[in-house]
Motif scaffolding. Structure first.
Motif, PDB file in Angstrom:
ATOM      1  N   HIS A   8      39.097  36.210  39.719  1.00 16.78           N
ATOM      2  CA  HIS A   8      38.063  37.170  39.343  1.00 16.78           C
ATOM      3  C   HIS A   8      37.211  37.532  40.555  1.00 16.78           C
ATOM      4  CE1 HIS A   8      34.625  34.446  39.593  1.00 16.78           C
ATOM      5  NE2 HIS A   8      35.415  33.524  39.057  1.00 16.78           N
ATOM      6  N   ALA A  11      30.924  37.025  41.028  1.00 15.95           N
ATOM      7  CA  ALA A  11      30.065  36.999  39.838  1.00 15.95           C
ATOM      8  C   ALA A  11      28.683  36.485  40.207  1.00 15.95           C
ATOM      9  CB  ALA A  11      30.684  36.110  38.757  1.00 15.95           C
ATOM     10  N   GLU A  12      27.755  36.799  39.340  1.00 15.49           N
ATOM     11  CA  GLU A  12      26.383  36.353  39.544  1.00 15.49           C
ATOM     12  C   GLU A  12      26.272  34.844  39.327  1.00 15.49           C
ATOM     13  OE1 GLU A  12      25.200  37.444  34.927  1.00 15.49           O
ATOM     14  OE2 GLU A  12      24.283  38.574  36.551  1.00 15.49           O
ATOM     15  N   ARG A  21      28.673  34.695  32.552  1.00 17.96           N
ATOM     16  CA  ARG A  21      28.360  35.244  33.882  1.00 17.96           C
ATOM     17  C   ARG A  21      29.083  36.566  34.098  1.00 17.96           C
ATOM     18  NH1 ARG A  21      30.254  31.070  37.762  1.00 17.96           N
ATOM     19  NH2 ARG A  21      29.735  32.673  39.265  1.00 17.96           N
ATOM     20  N   LEU A  22      28.365  37.543  34.665  1.00 15.36           N
ATOM     21  CA  LEU A  22      28.891  38.891  34.878  1.00 15.36           C
ATOM     22  C   LEU A  22      29.178  39.132  36.354  1.00 15.36           C
ATOM     23  CD1 LEU A  22      26.343  40.782  32.604  1.00 15.36           C
ATOM     24  CD2 LEU A  22      28.670  40.050  32.012  1.00 15.36           C
ATOM     25  N   LEU A  23      29.972  40.159  36.627  1.00 17.71           N
ATOM     26  CA  LEU A  23      30.228  40.553  38.008  1.00 17.71           C
ATOM     27  C   LEU A  23      28.964  41.135  38.627  1.00 17.71           C
ATOM     28  CD1 LEU A  23      33.695  42.368  37.876  1.00 17.71           C
ATOM     29  CD2 LEU A  23      33.215  39.975  38.429  1.00 17.71           C
ATOM     30  N   THR A  24      28.823  40.917  39.929  1.00 17.79           N
ATOM     31  CA  THR A  24      27.760  41.570  40.690  1.00 17.79           C
ATOM     32  C   THR A  24      28.229  42.985  41.030  1.00 17.79           C
ATOM     33  OG1 THR A  24      28.678  40.867  42.810  1.00 17.79           O
ATOM     34  CG2 THR A  24      27.085  39.359  41.754  1.00 17.79           C
ATOM     35  N   GLY A  27      31.018  42.584  43.223  1.00 19.68           N
ATOM     36  CA  GLY A  27      32.187  42.161  42.457  1.00 19.68           C
ATOM     37  C   GLY A  27      32.886  43.336  41.782  1.00 19.68           C
ATOM     38  N   ARG A  55      33.356  37.563  33.404  1.00 19.44           N
ATOM     39  CA  ARG A  55      33.708  38.015  34.755  1.00 19.44           C
ATOM     40  C   ARG A  55      35.203  38.233  34.911  1.00 19.44           C
ATOM     41  NH1 ARG A  55      32.119  32.751  34.643  1.00 19.44           N
ATOM     42  NH2 ARG A  55      33.356  31.167  35.703  1.00 19.44           N
ATOM     43  N   THR A  59      36.845  41.956  35.571  1.00 17.27           N
ATOM     44  CA  THR A  59      37.767  42.165  36.686  1.00 17.27           C
ATOM     45  C   THR A  59      39.037  42.850  36.190  1.00 17.27           C
ATOM     46  OG1 THR A  59      36.903  40.241  37.888  1.00 17.27           O
ATOM     47  CG2 THR A  59      39.113  40.994  38.484  1.00 17.27           C
ATOM     48  N   LYS A 125      37.517  35.270  46.187  1.00 16.32           N
ATOM     49  CA  LYS A 125      37.170  36.083  45.023  1.00 16.32           C
ATOM     50  C   LYS A 125      37.866  37.429  45.136  1.00 16.32           C
ATOM     51  CE  LYS A 125      32.789  33.911  43.958  1.00 16.32           C
ATOM     52  NZ  LYS A 125      32.558  32.929  45.013  1.00 16.32           N
TER      53      LYS A 125
END
Length: 155
Positions: A8, A11-12, A21-24, A27, A55, A59, A125
């Motif tokens: 993935h 992520a944050e 947790r989500l992607l930045t 990301g 995340r 992705t 990543k």
């Protein structure tokens, strides 16, 4: 079978449930660029498998909005628990698994060491490891076809 292991994207880091947790923003760019490289190389009908982690799903959606979710691919997975999934999928033409460290690196090592458990190898990543996998009575036999890091894609 073509097996593509895609870690993935970035992520944050925050308190709370790991699976949430989500992607930045970075990301999202990583996932978009990696998917743009990967998409034209995949045959029609390629299956995409992801964990329950947000995340991982964020992705994968850059590659295809249709994917299968499995708790067996969650961040706490172990390579020995994923190997039966691969054996069952041996007849599939292409499977993309969007997963997590450290198990994705351990699975790469395991595949290239003939199924022998090994320490986890680093997978960046949004990095991709592409294997050709054959299922024989002796087990899974894999050859590395490509390894792509986000840096090579200019991310």
């Amino acid at each position: 079978m073509n097996l593509i292991l895609w870690r993935h994207a970035q992520a944050e880091y925050r308190d709370g449930p790991d699976l949430a947790r989500l992607l930045t923003a970075h990301g999202h760019r990583q996932a978009e660029h990696t998917a743009r490289w990967l998409r034209p190389l995949l045959p029609d009908g390629a299956e995409i498998w992801v964990s329950e982690a947000a995340r991982s799903q964020q992705t994968a959606v850059y590659l295809n909005p249709e994917y299968a979710v499995s708790p067996l691919l969650n961040p706490d997975a172990a390579p020995e628990n994923i190997m039966p999934l691969l054996a069952a999928a041996a007849e599939k033409s292409t499977v993309v698994i969007v997963g997590h460290q450290p198990w994705i690196g351990a699975l790469c090592a395991c595949l290239l060491n003939g199924g022998t458990p090994a320490e986890s190898w680093p997978v960046k990543k949004s990095g991709v490891w592409w294997f050709s996998v054959k299922h024989t009575p002796d087990g899974l036999h894999a050859k590395l076809k490509a390894a792509m890091t986000p840096a090579v894609l200019g991310i």
